[in-house]
Design a protein around this motif. Sequence first.
Motif, mmCIF file in Angstrom:
data_model
loop_
_atom_site.group_PDB
_atom_site.id
_atom_site.type_symbol
_atom_site.label_atom_id
_atom_site.label_comp_id
_atom_site.label_asym_id
_atom_site.label_seq_id
_atom_site.Cartn_x
_atom_site.Cartn_y
_atom_site.Cartn_z
ATOM 1 N N PRO A 1 0.830 -1.213 0.000
ATOM 2 C CA PRO A 1 0.000 0.000 0.000
ATOM 3 C C PRO A 1 0.861 1.259 0.000
ATOM 4 O O PRO A 1 2.006 1.242 0.475
ATOM 5 C CB PRO A 1 -0.801 -0.126 1.308
ATOM 6 N N ASN A 2 0.313 2.352 -0.530
ATOM 7 C CA ASN A 2 1.065 3.606 -0.581
ATOM 8 C C ASN A 2 1.621 3.995 0.778
ATOM 9 O O ASN A 2 2.762 4.440 0.902
ATOM 10 C CB ASN A 2 0.184 4.735 -1.114
ATOM 11 N N ASN A 3 0.799 3.850 1.817
ATOM 12 C CA ASN A 3 1.222 4.208 3.167
ATOM 13 C C ASN A 3 1.634 2.985 3.976
ATOM 14 O O ASN A 3 1.583 3.003 5.199
ATOM 15 C CB ASN A 3 0.100 4.954 3.901
ATOM 16 N N GLY A 4 2.056 1.937 3.310
ATOM 17 C CA GLY A 4 2.428 0.713 4.011
ATOM 18 C C GLY A 4 3.798 0.212 3.617
ATOM 19 O O GLY A 4 4.028 -0.989 3.537
ATOM 20 N N GLY A 5 4.708 1.122 3.362
ATOM 21 C CA GLY A 5 6.014 0.749 2.832
ATOM 22 C C GLY A 5 7.023 0.318 3.869
ATOM 23 O O GLY A 5 6.682 -0.289 4.890
ATOM 24 N N ALA A 6 8.278 0.678 3.637
ATOM 25 C CA ALA A 6 9.394 0.207 4.463
ATOM 26 C C ALA A 6 9.419 0.948 5.793
ATOM 27 O O ALA A 6 10.248 1.818 6.034
ATOM 28 C CB ALA A 6 10.707 0.409 3.718
ATOM 29 N N GLU B 1 4.422 -1.755 6.842
ATOM 30 C CA GLU B 1 3.501 -1.382 7.914
ATOM 31 C C GLU B 1 2.161 -2.088 7.768
ATOM 32 O O GLU B 1 1.580 -2.534 8.757
ATOM 33 C CB GLU B 1 3.281 0.132 7.918
ATOM 34 N N SER B 2 1.649 -2.225 6.534
ATOM 35 C CA SER B 2 0.262 -2.683 6.401
ATOM 36 C C SER B 2 -0.011 -3.600 5.211
ATOM 37 O O SER B 2 -1.173 -3.880 4.926
ATOM 38 C CB SER B 2 -0.673 -1.470 6.313
ATOM 39 N N ALA B 3 1.024 -4.085 4.509
ATOM 40 C CA ALA B 3 0.800 -5.043 3.428
ATOM 41 C C ALA B 3 0.542 -6.415 4.042
ATOM 42 O O ALA B 3 1.421 -6.982 4.702
ATOM 43 C CB ALA B 3 2.004 -5.091 2.491
ATOM 44 N N GLU B 4 -0.632 -6.955 3.864
ATOM 45 C CA GLU B 4 -1.004 -8.205 4.516
ATOM 46 C C GLU B 4 -0.194 -9.381 3.966
ATOM 47 O O GLU B 4 0.081 -9.470 2.771
ATOM 48 C CB GLU B 4 -2.498 -8.457 4.343
ATOM 49 N N TYR B 5 0.180 -10.279 4.884
ATOM 50 C CA TYR B 5 0.906 -11.487 4.512
ATOM 51 C C TYR B 5 -0.077 -12.643 4.451
ATOM 52 O O TYR B 5 -0.967 -12.770 5.303
ATOM 53 C CB TYR B 5 2.010 -11.770 5.529
ATOM 54 N N SER B 6 0.065 -13.514 3.464
ATOM 55 C CA SER B 6 -0.915 -14.572 3.221
ATOM 56 C C SER B 6 -1.089 -15.525 4.393
ATOM 57 O O SER B 6 -2.170 -16.077 4.609
ATOM 58 C CB SER B 6 -0.534 -15.367 1.970
#
Length: 361
Positions: free
Chosen positions: A177-182, A198-203
């Motif tokens: 996500p744009n606001n979910g980076g490093a 921060e907020s990219a969901e992991y499977s």
Amino acid sequence: MRIFMRRVFACLSLFFFLVPVTYVRGPVPPPNDSQYLALTPIVFDARNPDRTQEGRLSFLGGWKITSDNDDFGGISSMLALPSDRFLMLSDNGTLVGFTLDESSNRAVRPFIAPLPDGPAKPNELARQNWDAESLLQDPKTGQYWVGYEHQHSIWRYSPSFARKESAHFPKTMQDWPNNGGAEAMLPLSGGRFLVFSESAEYSKGGYQALIFDGDPSEARSKATPFGYQPPEGYMLTDAAMLDENSALMLHRRFTPFEGISAILSIAQLEDFQAEEVATSIAIATLKSPLKVDNMEALAVTKEGDSTIVWIASDDNFNQLQETLLFKFRLLKGKTAQEQPDPQHKNEKAGASPGFSSFETD
């Protein structure tokens, strides 16, 4: 969180459009490039000024930091360097440096300056979209690494941030996500790195993170995914090495009813296994009535035999928030709240030998 606060501020701004007012627009003043930083001491708990402990954190001091410089604010990461020198990095790609004189509550030899380069041309509009979120330094070489959101990438800079040395836009990060980076980075032995979304969901649960087998700012480095599960309802905002076997993890949460809170936890490096989901154990919760804001930056130092934990806040360039710096001593032993997470998935029998004993460089 950042988006929510900006929306709140935007809603408040609507007042000026809904209520008829008369004003005369004058010339736009030049940007303020003041290099002065003011430190104002704060108490840990305004309702109970004698309180100094929360969980395994013992409060040693705190300061509200202000400056008239237009680029000051938005602190997302920091480094605690030798001789009480601090280097903070803002969302907008601005570096803030100073030496902390605790005896006089002064910021000695301060400076506020932009990074020499970033993932867009260095003009006012573009820099607002840099969104620098994480910062590392190799004390041996003096080189720095910066992780960016929006234009997801890792950049390496030469000592003293004199110039950019390399930049990489890893393919595995481009779907974040744009606001979910490093949001956080950790250095490992053998030139490896951990980079946390921060907020990219992991499977398999939690949020995505990557193990780079080399310098993440270089295209030749290979990234292997794993997951990190923060405390329920919280998002990871920063991480720092605690010792050769563990790291401190900083998290924050905002709810309309409880406001802002933060959780500091300890993760074991051996739990960061490829394709697995790691967790951590909470050691302190910062929430009202304690002094707290949008806690995003974390650093660890030593004073004799004591481990010192530094936490700073991101004010989102919002006049309703503050830039705070806290100093804590990390207490030994376990607290009542420091209990293993029931979702903890570290199975010693299934651990990969290649990831069984991380060490810091």
